[in-house]
Design a protein around this motif. Structure first.
Motif, PDB file in Angstrom:
ATOM      1  N   TYR A 191      11.657  -7.466   8.175  1.00 50.80           N
ATOM      2  CA  TYR A 191      10.606  -6.441   8.147  1.00 50.80           C
ATOM      3  C   TYR A 191       9.430  -6.863   9.018  1.00 50.80           C
ATOM      4  O   TYR A 191       8.947  -6.090   9.856  1.00 50.80           O
ATOM      5  N   PHE A 192       8.974  -8.107   8.828  1.00 51.00           N
ATOM      6  CA  PHE A 192       7.817  -8.580   9.598  1.00 51.00           C
ATOM      7  C   PHE A 192       8.150  -8.718  11.087  1.00 51.00           C
ATOM      8  O   PHE A 192       7.293  -8.481  11.946  1.00 51.00           O
ATOM      9  N   VAL A 193       9.389  -9.070  11.403  1.00 46.14           N
ATOM     10  CA  VAL A 193       9.800  -9.135  12.815  1.00 46.14           C
ATOM     11  C   VAL A 193       9.738  -7.745  13.439  1.00 46.14           C
ATOM     12  O   VAL A 193       9.272  -7.579  14.576  1.00 46.14           O
ATOM     13  N   ALA A 194      10.208  -6.738  12.711  1.00 46.52           N
ATOM     14  CA  ALA A 194      10.182  -5.369  13.233  1.00 46.52           C
ATOM     15  C   ALA A 194       8.744  -4.908  13.484  1.00 46.52           C
ATOM     16  O   ALA A 194       8.456  -4.279  14.517  1.00 46.52           O
ATOM     17  N   ILE A 195       7.854  -5.212  12.540  1.00 49.09           N
ATOM     18  CA  ILE A 195       6.444  -4.828  12.708  1.00 49.09           C
ATOM     19  C   ILE A 195       5.838  -5.552  13.913  1.00 49.09           C
ATOM     20  O   ILE A 195       5.126  -4.957  14.728  1.00 49.09           O
ATOM     21  N   ALA A 196       6.129  -6.851  14.038  1.00 48.96           N
ATOM     22  CA  ALA A 196       5.559  -7.646  15.124  1.00 48.96           C
ATOM     23  C   ALA A 196       6.057  -7.201  16.487  1.00 48.96           C
ATOM     24  O   ALA A 196       5.323  -7.283  17.489  1.00 48.96           O
ATOM     25  N   THR A 197       7.298  -6.717  16.549  1.00 51.50           N
ATOM     26  CA  THR A 197       7.885  -6.314  17.834  1.00 51.50           C
ATOM     27  C   THR A 197       7.772  -4.816  18.085  1.00 51.50           C
ATOM     28  O   THR A 197       8.210  -4.338  19.144  1.00 51.50           O
ATOM     29  N   GLY A 198       7.219  -4.077  17.141  1.00 51.77           N
ATOM     30  CA  GLY A 198       7.047  -2.641  17.319  1.00 51.77           C
ATOM     31  C   GLY A 198       8.344  -1.856  17.295  1.00 51.77           C
ATOM     32  O   GLY A 198       8.424  -0.771  17.890  1.00 51.77           O
ATOM     33  N   THR A 199       9.352  -2.364  16.604  1.00 42.27           N
ATOM     34  CA  THR A 199      10.655  -1.685  16.566  1.00 42.27           C
ATOM     35  C   THR A 199      10.878  -0.944  15.252  1.00 42.27           C
ATOM     36  O   THR A 199      11.986  -0.499  14.981  1.00 42.27           O
ATOM     37  N   GLN A 200       9.835  -0.809  14.441  1.00 46.02           N
ATOM     38  CA  GLN A 200       9.982  -0.105  13.175  1.00 46.02           C
ATOM     39  C   GLN A 200      10.155   1.400  13.417  1.00 46.02           C
ATOM     40  O   GLN A 200       9.724   1.929  14.438  1.00 46.02           O
ATOM     41  N   MET A 201      10.800   2.059  12.449  1.00 47.24           N
ATOM     42  CA  MET A 201      11.017   3.506  12.558  1.00 47.24           C
ATOM     43  C   MET A 201      11.144   4.108  11.163  1.00 47.24           C
ATOM     44  O   MET A 201      11.450   3.413  10.203  1.00 47.24           O
ATOM     45  N   ARG A 202      10.868   5.412  11.065  1.00 48.51           N
ATOM     46  CA  ARG A 202      10.935   6.160   9.811  1.00 48.51           C
ATOM     47  C   ARG A 202      10.218   5.428   8.674  1.00 48.51           C
ATOM     48  O   ARG A 202      10.767   5.216   7.595  1.00 48.51           O
ATOM     49  N   MET A 203       8.974   5.050   8.904  1.00 52.26           N
ATOM     50  CA  MET A 203       8.220   4.282   7.920  1.00 52.26           C
ATOM     51  C   MET A 203       7.452   5.203   6.979  1.00 52.26           C
ATOM     52  O   MET A 203       6.924   6.243   7.379  1.00 52.26           O
ATOM     53  N   SER A 204       7.371   4.804   5.710  1.00 49.02           N
ATOM     54  CA  SER A 204       6.644   5.595   4.710  1.00 49.02           C
ATOM     55  C   SER A 204       5.183   5.192   4.620  1.00 49.02           C
ATOM     56  O   SER A 204       4.350   5.972   4.154  1.00 49.02           O
ATOM     57  N   GLY A 205       4.880   3.953   4.998  1.00 50.14           N
ATOM     58  CA  GLY A 205       3.530   3.441   4.868  1.00 50.14           C
ATOM     59  C   GLY A 205       3.322   2.606   3.619  1.00 50.14           C
ATOM     60  O   GLY A 205       2.285   1.951   3.473  1.00 50.14           O
ATOM     61  N   ASN A 206       4.321   2.618   2.710  1.00 46.98           N
ATOM     62  CA  ASN A 206       4.242   1.783   1.518  1.00 46.98           C
ATOM     63  C   ASN A 206       5.030   0.499   1.770  1.00 46.98           C
ATOM     64  O   ASN A 206       6.216   0.549   2.089  1.00 46.98           O
ATOM     65  N   PHE A 207       4.393  -0.638   1.600  1.00 44.01           N
ATOM     66  CA  PHE A 207       4.988  -1.924   1.979  1.00 44.01           C
ATOM     67  C   PHE A 207       6.307  -2.193   1.259  1.00 44.01           C
ATOM     68  O   PHE A 207       7.339  -2.447   1.897  1.00 44.01           O
ATOM     69  N   ILE A 208       6.296  -2.142  -0.061  1.00 40.79           N
ATOM     70  CA  ILE A 208       7.505  -2.470  -0.829  1.00 40.79           C
ATOM     71  C   ILE A 208       8.632  -1.495  -0.514  1.00 40.79           C
ATOM     72  O   ILE A 208       9.790  -1.891  -0.317  1.00 40.79           O
ATOM     73  N   TYR A 209       8.299  -0.217  -0.454  1.00 44.49           N
ATOM     74  CA  TYR A 209       9.330   0.785  -0.166  1.00 44.49           C
ATOM     75  C   TYR A 209       9.932   0.566   1.215  1.00 44.49           C
ATOM     76  O   TYR A 209      11.152   0.676   1.401  1.00 44.49           O
ATOM     77  N   ASP A 210       9.103   0.237   2.198  1.00 46.65           N
ATOM     78  CA  ASP A 210       9.604   0.045   3.554  1.00 46.65           C
ATOM     79  C   ASP A 210      10.404  -1.249   3.699  1.00 46.65           C
ATOM     80  O   ASP A 210      11.330  -1.318   4.503  1.00 46.65           O
TER      81      ASP A 210
END
Length: 472
Positions: A191-210
């Motif tokens: 999860y943190f790698v995706a956030i750091a590299t900007g490769t996240q998608m379809r995010m809800s904005g809630n940390f645990i859920y994502d």
């Protein structure tokens, strides 16, 4: 076995069936690639799953190994504290993440990653991915060679006494704890790698859920697609070797292997070999094409599948065979049911995947053992959608929208039936699995209704039964 050539080939008339996505279809794909609404009860629901499921796994293992398969519980209010004390003692003494478990489990992870990186395989092109601008990814399908190298390595190590296969089942609790630690660590780490590299998608904005649903779709280390690697190389290899370990344990203690334990060795080999020999079909599945790589998938592959699907093996490895001995006709019926269900499952999955490959212009299919008759639908019938995709209505898929799910569940049921009424715990797999399948179908059918619109209605008319023909 084929080398690294691609399976793509033109039809004899020089034309191809390359996937065409209409502009309307692309708009629908963009809609589906956006965050929609909470599933699994939202943040609190997924948090309950992340905490509750590991607790349940520990509880069922303790009941099997230490309480004769009975669902132990406090007998009175005064017994609650002593009961919890007993559970805690079992966790601390019998399920601690000891050095053996760290070496064996972590060693398998790195060995499987190494094999996935270096072993020769079959290059398969995946489906166009909407979130990547309909780019297709290439997959080096070398799970089959990796599997048999792993089996050969384990056999040699066991024969020369360097690694005792029976020790795996003896350290079940310890290995399960290490598997859970890996599952949680990789889930949060990716999860943190995706956030750091900007490769996240379809995010809800809630940390645990994502973290639970995942942030990235296709994380890779070099040529290794981690999502496909974990689905085939981690979960089912561990399942298979737990069954083999149970057989070795029986042979050491009894001098023979019971038909029940042999059944589990065959059943788990069916599954891992099918996943490995048909690995090139996996890129065509929803798991690879749409499902993100989060806790829901990661923990399940690292810990959930291996340590909650083979409770029958755990029971048989720790109990006298007289508790689950059957008559010869019963064994014949059990083995026949497994083999029949496996045949339909294997060929149904192959029919669907081969059909999808054909729409991409692929007409030569990989030949691996065992090749079962009926694995490709000749002159398939289908619904052509305005989106551009085709929905198969031939072969096994004329009888049910999910024929592979039906027989997959039947196989899971036999994994409990193999110990009869000795204990209800091994039936957890089939009960849990049908719940997952029903929920998954609901998600899938809802998505397809949005994606295909009226064409989905046409498909449902052509294939009216969701699961069991003429029943449901």
């Amino acid at each position: 076995m084929p080398g690294t050539e691609s399976l793509r080939r033109r039809k004899p008339d020089g034309k191809t069936d390359a996937v065409y996505i209409s502009e309307e279809g692309k708009k629908l794909d963009q809609k589906l690639d956006q965050y929609g609404s909470y599933e699994f009860g939202g943040p609190m629901g997924v948090l309950a799953i992340m905490i509750g499921f590991p607790v349940l796994m520990y509880y069922m293992w303790i009941c099997l190994w230490f309480y004769d398969g009975k669902l132990t519980h406090p007998t009175s209010i005064d017994d609650i504290q002593p009961f919890l004390g007993r559970m805690w003692t079992h966790l601390c003494e019998d399920a601690s993440p000891n050095m053996y478990a760290w070496k064996v489990y972590s060693g398998n992870i790195f060995f499987q990653l190494f094999l996935a990186w270096v072993m020769p395989g079959f290059m398969q092109e995946g489906l166009p991915v909407p979130s990547l601008g309909y780019k297709t990814l290439m997959y080096n399908c070398n799970a089959l060679t990796s599997l048999y190298v792993t089996m050969g390595t384990a056999a040699v190590l066991n024969y020369y006494g360097s690694f005792r296969l029976a020790g795996i089942i003896d350290n079940y609790g310890h290995l399960m704890s290490v598997a859970m630690i890996w599952g949680f660590s990789v889930s949060f780490g990716i999860y943190f790698v995706a956030i750091a590299t900007g490769t996240q998608m379809r995010m809800s904005g809630n940390f645990i859920y994502d973290v639970f649903m995942g942030a990235s779709l296709n994380p890779r280390i070099g040529p290794v697609d981690l999502k496909m690697w974990a689905e085939v190389r981690m979960s089912w290899i561990i399942v298979f070797f737990l069954a083999v370990s149970g057989a070795c344990k029986q042979y050491e203690t009894l001098g023979y292997v019971t038909p029940n334990m042999a059944f589990m060795c065959l059943a788990t080999w069916f599954y891992i070999n099918a996943c490995a020999k048909g690995e090139e079909c996996i890129p065509q599945t929803w798991d690879m094409y749409h499902e993100k790589w989060g806790f829901m998938v990661i923990f399940w592959n690292f810990a959930g599948v291996p340590f909650s699907y083979v409770y029958s093996v755990v029971y048989m490895a720790s109990h006298d065979p007289s508790k689950y001995k059957f008559s010869t006709p019963t064994y014949v019926a059990l083995y026949a049911t497994l083999c029949t269900a496996y045949y339909i499952w294997d060929t149904a999955n192959a029919q669907k995947s081969h059909f999808k490959m054909q729409t991409q212009g692929v007409y030569l299919f990989r030949k691996t053992f065992p090749q079962l008759p009926g694995n490709t639908v000749k002159n398939p019938t289908y619904i052509q959608t305005a989106h551009g995709n085709r929905l198969l209505t031939g072969g096994w898929w004329a009888w049910s929208r999910k024929p592979n799910y039906v027989v997959d569940w039947i196989m899971s049921l036999t994994w409990g039936l193999v110990i009869g009424p000795a204990t209800p715990i091994p039936y957890f797999y089939s009960v849990f699995f049908i719940t997952v399948l029903v929920h998954r179908c609901g998600r899938d059918f809802e998505r397809c209704a949005v994606k295909y619109g009226k064409d989905w209605d046409r498909y449902c008319e052509a294939v009216p039964y969701k699961f069991i023909p003429y029943i449901y």
